[in-house]
Design a protein around this motif. Structure first.
Motif, PDB file in Angstrom:
ATOM      1  N   LEU A  30       0.858  -1.184   0.000  1.00  0.00           N
ATOM      2  CA  LEU A  30       0.000   0.000   0.000  1.00  0.00           C
ATOM      3  C   LEU A  30       0.897   1.238   0.000  1.00  0.00           C
ATOM      4  N   VAL A  31       0.675   2.131  -0.959  1.00  0.00           N
ATOM      5  CA  VAL A  31       1.487   3.334  -1.077  1.00  0.00           C
ATOM      6  C   VAL A  31       0.655   4.564  -0.724  1.00  0.00           C
ATOM      7  N   TYR A  32       1.372   5.643  -0.442  1.00  0.00           N
ATOM      8  CA  TYR A  32       0.731   6.877   0.020  1.00  0.00           C
ATOM      9  C   TYR A  32       1.130   8.041  -0.884  1.00  0.00           C
ATOM     10  N   ASN A  33       0.461   9.183  -0.625  1.00  0.00           N
ATOM     11  CA  ASN A  33       0.640  10.382  -1.439  1.00  0.00           C
ATOM     12  C   ASN A  33       0.107  10.148  -2.854  1.00  0.00           C
ATOM     13  N   LYS A  34      -1.072   9.508  -2.922  1.00  0.00           N
ATOM     14  CA  LYS A  34      -1.679   9.169  -4.204  1.00  0.00           C
ATOM     15  C   LYS A  34      -2.514  10.343  -4.701  1.00  0.00           C
ATOM     16  N   ARG A  35      -2.091  10.926  -5.790  1.00  0.00           N
ATOM     17  CA  ARG A  35      -2.835  12.036  -6.405  1.00  0.00           C
ATOM     18  C   ARG A  35      -3.150  11.690  -7.850  1.00  0.00           C
ATOM     19  N   GLY A  36      -4.166  12.355  -8.362  1.00  0.00           N
ATOM     20  CA  GLY A  36      -4.519  12.163  -9.767  1.00  0.00           C
ATOM     21  C   GLY A  36      -4.974  10.751 -10.080  1.00  0.00           C
ATOM     22  N   GLN A  37      -5.668  10.107  -9.141  1.00  0.00           N
ATOM     23  CA  GLN A  37      -6.127   8.741  -9.378  1.00  0.00           C
ATOM     24  C   GLN A  37      -7.332   8.738 -10.315  1.00  0.00           C
ATOM     25  N   ALA A  38      -7.269   7.882 -11.303  1.00  0.00           N
ATOM     26  CA  ALA A  38      -8.380   7.813 -12.258  1.00  0.00           C
ATOM     27  C   ALA A  38      -9.632   7.235 -11.611  1.00  0.00           C
ATOM     28  N   SER A  39      -9.441   6.356 -10.612  1.00  0.00           N
ATOM     29  CA  SER A  39     -10.571   5.632 -10.049  1.00  0.00           C
ATOM     30  C   SER A  39     -11.139   6.249  -8.785  1.00  0.00           C
ATOM     31  N   ASP A  40     -10.468   7.255  -8.234  1.00  0.00           N
ATOM     32  CA  ASP A  40     -10.935   7.823  -6.975  1.00  0.00           C
ATOM     33  C   ASP A  40     -10.292   9.188  -6.755  1.00  0.00           C
ATOM     34  N   VAL A  41     -10.678   9.837  -5.670  1.00  0.00           N
ATOM     35  CA  VAL A  41     -10.142  11.156  -5.357  1.00  0.00           C
ATOM     36  C   VAL A  41      -8.719  11.037  -4.828  1.00  0.00           C
ATOM     37  N   ASP A  42      -8.044  12.174  -4.742  1.00  0.00           N
ATOM     38  CA  ASP A  42      -6.696  12.195  -4.187  1.00  0.00           C
ATOM     39  C   ASP A  42      -6.700  11.647  -2.763  1.00  0.00           C
ATOM     40  N   PHE A  43      -5.673  10.876  -2.449  1.00  0.00           N
ATOM     41  CA  PHE A  43      -5.417  10.338  -1.105  1.00  0.00           C
ATOM     42  C   PHE A  43      -6.402   9.254  -0.669  1.00  0.00           C
ATOM     43  N   ALA A  44      -7.232   8.771  -1.565  1.00  0.00           N
ATOM     44  CA  ALA A  44      -8.118   7.655  -1.228  1.00  0.00           C
ATOM     45  C   ALA A  44      -7.361   6.340  -1.360  1.00  0.00           C
ATOM     46  N   ASN A  45      -7.604   5.435  -0.418  1.00  0.00           N
ATOM     47  CA  ASN A  45      -6.965   4.121  -0.452  1.00  0.00           C
ATOM     48  C   ASN A  45      -7.814   3.113  -1.207  1.00  0.00           C
ATOM     49  N   PRO A  46      -7.165   2.139  -1.870  1.00  0.00           N
ATOM     50  CA  PRO A  46      -7.911   0.975  -2.350  1.00  0.00           C
ATOM     51  C   PRO A  46      -8.175   0.042  -1.163  1.00  0.00           C
ATOM     52  N   HIS A  47      -8.905  -1.029  -1.403  1.00  0.00           N
ATOM     53  CA  HIS A  47      -9.046  -2.051  -0.377  1.00  0.00           C
ATOM     54  C   HIS A  47      -7.657  -2.604  -0.047  1.00  0.00           C
TER      55      HIS A  47
END
Length: 264
Positions: A235-252
């Motif tokens: 699991l990585v952090y500082n996720k921005r510009g995700q096509a599937s969700d908003v910035d900083f949202a985690n996947p399962h």
């Protein structure tokens, strides 16, 4: 890197603000995502941000309530992730299962974190290369930091999950393991149970944000554990510009006390 004892001191200050509200007849509002917010969230975040800026003015801060208010910081490789009151539902229900979370993230990895549970009187902290620790806390003053470590997985596991966000999907995913007992806890306390060797696995097949998980993740990694997405990637952090969700949202994701479980 910012010293772990500095992050501990700041988390304790945030917890003091939280408990100042907990002892009153407070009310809860609702944010745009339908999650609750109280004066405790705001007061805790205010003091945490002040202290972090004084301690490390060069480090970007991503904090839950600031983000909810539309205050999005510029992109940076190194940042603090702050949840001033993780488990606001637990706070409103007055069951004690809420925490103050502060994490330091470098290149997508949570390298230091503090989880403070002020109503329970316990604090967990950890950093890369230094290990993980737990301390009892009385009147927001911590006792001696005691080293903690995850345990080797037994044949029958203790699983932990959300007190407020359980699901049939989680139960189905866990069916691949022999589970002796399932423990429901709120906030980042689930990570802390794994880090201290009191439980073995925590699957989260539901929505979380990075500030919900980074501090507990940092403690767990420092204690010898592992957190992966459902496909086994870290699991990585500082996720921005995700096509599937908003910035900083985690996947399962799934948190493991014993990393060997991730290969099963």
């Amino acid at each position: 890197m910012v010293r772990l004892d500095t992050l501990i001191a700041i988390a304790l200050e945030g917890g003091r603000e939280v408990m100042a509200v907990y002892g009153t007849d407070f009310s809860a509002g609702t944010k745009s995502d339908a999650s609750p917010v109280t004066d405790a969230d705001l007061r805790s975040e205010r003091v945490i941000l002040e202290r972090l800026r004084a301690a490390a003015p060069e480090v970007t801060i991503v904090a839950e309530e600031a983000m909810a208010a539309g205050r999005v910081p510029a992109e940076a490789e190194t940042l603090f992730l702050v949840d001033p009151l993780d488990g606001t539902k637990e706070f409103v229900n007055r069951n004690g299962d809420f925490t103050v979370n502060i994490a330091l993230v470098e290149a997508g990895v949570p390298v230091a974190g503090v989880v403070y549970a002020p109503a329970i009187g316990a604090l967990w902290a950890g950093s890369r290369g230094k290990g993980a620790f737990r301390a009892a806390v009385e009147d927001h003053v911590p006792g001696t930091l005691q080293p903690i470590h995850t345990r080797a997985a037994p044949e029958a596991l203790i699983a932990v999950g959300s007190r407020s966000h359980g699901s049939a999907e989680t139960e189905a995913w866990l069916s691949r393991f022999s589970v002796e007992r399932f423990v429901s806890r709120g906030s980042s306390l689930k990570f802390c149970l794994l880090a201290s060797g009191e439980a073995d696995i925590y699957p989260r097949l539901g929505r979380t944000m990075e500030w919900d998980t980074a501090a507990g993740d940092a403690v767990l990694r420092a204690a010898g554990g592992l957190v992966t997405t459902l496909d086994g990637a870290p699991l990585v952090y500082n996720k921005r510009g995700q096509a599937s969700d908003v910035d900083f949202a985690n996947p399962h994701f799934v948190a493991y006390g014993d990393p060997a479980l991730a290969a099963l």
